[in-house]
Design an enzyme around this catalytic site. Structure first.
Site, PDB file in Angstrom:
ATOM      1  N   LYS A 148       0.727  -1.187  -0.016  1.00  0.00           N
ATOM      2  CA  LYS A 148      -0.063   0.044  -0.010  1.00  0.00           C
ATOM      3  C   LYS A 148       0.807   1.091  -0.227  1.00  0.00           C
ATOM      4  CE  LYS A 148      -4.321  -1.900   1.351  1.00  0.00           C
ATOM      5  NZ  LYS A 148      -5.462  -2.095   2.365  1.00  0.00           N
TER       6      LYS A 148
ATOM      7  N   ARG B 200      -3.554 -10.062   4.502  1.00  0.00           N
ATOM      8  CA  ARG B 200      -4.007 -10.206   3.260  1.00  0.00           C
ATOM      9  C   ARG B 200      -2.982  -9.552   2.472  1.00  0.00           C
ATOM     10  NH1 ARG B 200      -6.370  -6.560  -0.343  1.00  0.00           N
ATOM     11  NH2 ARG B 200      -7.985  -7.484  -1.806  1.00  0.00           N
TER      12      ARG B 200
HETATM   13  N1  HH2 Z   1      -7.768  -3.649   0.889  1.00  0.00           N
HETATM   14  C1  HH2 Z   1      -7.932  -3.391  -0.424  1.00  0.00           C
HETATM   15  C2  HH2 Z   1      -9.030  -4.451  -0.779  1.00  0.00           C
HETATM   16  N2  HH2 Z   1      -9.741  -5.008   0.073  1.00  0.00           N
HETATM   17  N3  HH2 Z   1      -9.991  -5.922   2.177  1.00  0.00           N
HETATM   18  C3  HH2 Z   1      -9.711  -6.068   3.532  1.00  0.00           C
HETATM   19  N4  HH2 Z   1     -10.121  -6.815   4.368  1.00  0.00           N
HETATM   20  N5  HH2 Z   1      -8.619  -5.408   3.930  1.00  0.00           N
HETATM   21  C4  HH2 Z   1      -7.964  -4.441   3.269  1.00  0.00           C
HETATM   22  O1  HH2 Z   1      -6.952  -3.802   3.668  1.00  0.00           O
HETATM   23  C5  HH2 Z   1      -7.960  -4.394   1.682  1.00  0.00           C
HETATM   24  C6  HH2 Z   1      -9.202  -5.343   1.417  1.00  0.00           C
HETATM   25  C7  HH2 Z   1      -7.229  -2.884  -1.618  1.00  0.00           C
HETATM   26  O2  HH2 Z   1      -6.025  -3.529  -1.904  1.00  0.00           O
HETATM   27  P1  HH2 Z   1      -6.057  -4.241  -3.219  1.00  0.00           P
HETATM   28  O3  HH2 Z   1      -7.305  -5.369  -3.314  1.00  0.00           O
HETATM   29  O4  HH2 Z   1      -4.547  -4.841  -3.222  1.00  0.00           O
HETATM   30  O5  HH2 Z   1      -6.370  -3.283  -4.270  1.00  0.00           O
HETATM   31  P2  HH2 Z   1      -7.436  -2.589  -5.350  1.00  0.00           P
HETATM   32  O6  HH2 Z   1      -8.499  -2.325  -4.367  1.00  0.00           O
HETATM   33  O7  HH2 Z   1      -7.132  -1.492  -6.143  1.00  0.00           O
HETATM   34  O8  HH2 Z   1      -8.156  -3.710  -6.075  1.00  0.00           O
END
Ligand code: HH2
Length: 294
Positions: A239, A274
């Site tokens: 992040k 995660r």
């Molecule tokens: N972060 C993201 C998405 N879902 N769910 C939980 N429970 N906790 C988190 O910190 C979290 C999440 C954002 O990260 P990512 O899925 O890698 O990116 P994007 O939202 O751009 O798909």
């Protein structure tokens, strides 16, 4: 305190030792579990565009299991800052073929990262056994009933604002206290909706309406979140607060920073991390757990 359909609210909730995910039982509290991220989006900040083809997505999911993933989190809508909202039909068009490609015999539980009740319902019908909702059931009024009826675990994540607004001026007086109180209320709301206390997990939502220092304060104070009584999920993976700390490096160069955050989260008792980099982070939690948990 009010009643749920199944009786009195559980307060304080007993931190669950075992999550019931369909045919799987996930033991918590021993080693830290690793949730591998599988985004089926063109625009996710790190793995966007990589898994749009179901066969490619399946291959990546299998690889993550081989690398040590205990669960796979499938998402069809990016929630990064400024991400455009995705219509329900488009989100379904992205995730359902991938869930079908993973199939009913996939060796670890699959979770669906969505805040839409229709997407959750269809995903559950396709074999998903955990719902990961970044709006903590506030994004869609039909979501609590979908989760309650399915009887699956749910991750309630804290956020301030929406992806379109959340980084404009995040503000807290005491971020750990406020996030803890917010997640406690979200857990109570979920229980009132009929979700069993033992199927609720909470997540501080790193990067969701937080300045870099807020994310660091939350990571430093995971014990405050553990005081909610619910198992804690932490998602620091690649992040931007890590990029800021590391002089502005991009997502691919944030793996070691992620490792530091994951190790500290594991050492403080996180139930699940995660992550994108499953192979590396599975090693990190193995060592962190061995030191911190014996
Ligand atoms: N972060 C993201 C998405 N879902 N769910 C939980 N429970 N906790 C988190 O910190 C979290 C999440 C954002 O990260 P990512 O899925 O890698 O990116 P994007 O939202 O751009 O798909």
């Amino acid at each position: 305190m009010g009643k749920t359909s199944s009786g009195l609210l559980e307060w304080p909730p007993k931190s669950s030792r075992t999550l019931a995910c369909g045919r799987f039982r996930l033991a918590l509290g021993g080693r830290t579990l690793v949730m591998g991220i599988l985004n089926v989006t063109p625009d996710s900040f790190s793995d966007g565009g990589q898994h749009l083809e179901p066969s490619v997505a399946r291959a990546r999911a299998v690889q993550m299991v081989d690398e040590g993933a205990d669960l796979i989190d499938v998402g069809g809508e990016s929630t990064r800052p400024d991400a455009a909202p995705v219509p329900v039909e488009e989100e379904l068009r992205r995730v359902l073929p991938v869930l079908r490609a993973l199939g009913p015999d996939f060796p670890v539980p699959i979770s669906i990262d969505t805040s839409k009740a229709v997407v959750a319902r269809e995903a559950l019908a396709a074999g998903v056994t955990l719902v990961n909702d970044v709006t903590a059931l506030r994004g869609d009024p039909a979501m609590p009933a979908v989760v309650a009826q399915a009887g699956v675990p749910v991750i309630l994540m804290h956020s301030q604002g929406t992806p379109q607004t959340m980084q404009q001026d995040p503000h807290y007086t005491d971020v750990a206290a406020e996030v803890t109180a917010w997640l406690t209320a979200a857990g109570t709301h979920a229980q009132v909706a009929g979700i069993a206390a033992g199927q609720i997990l909470v997540d501080p939502g790193l990067g969701f309406g937080k300045r870099p220092e807020h994310n660091l304060q939350l990571l430093r104070a995971l014990d405050r979140l553990l005081a909610t009584g619910y198992p804690v999920v932490v998602g620091p993976s690649r992040k931007s607060f890590l990029g800021v700390l590391l002089g502005g490096v991009g997502p691919e160069e944030r793996v070691m920073g992620t490792a530091a955050a994951v190790a500290l989260a594991a050492a403080q008792g996180a139930a699940i991390v995660r992550v994108h980099d499953v192979k590396a982070m599975a090693q990190v939690v193995r060592v962190a757990d061995a030191v911190a948990r014996g």
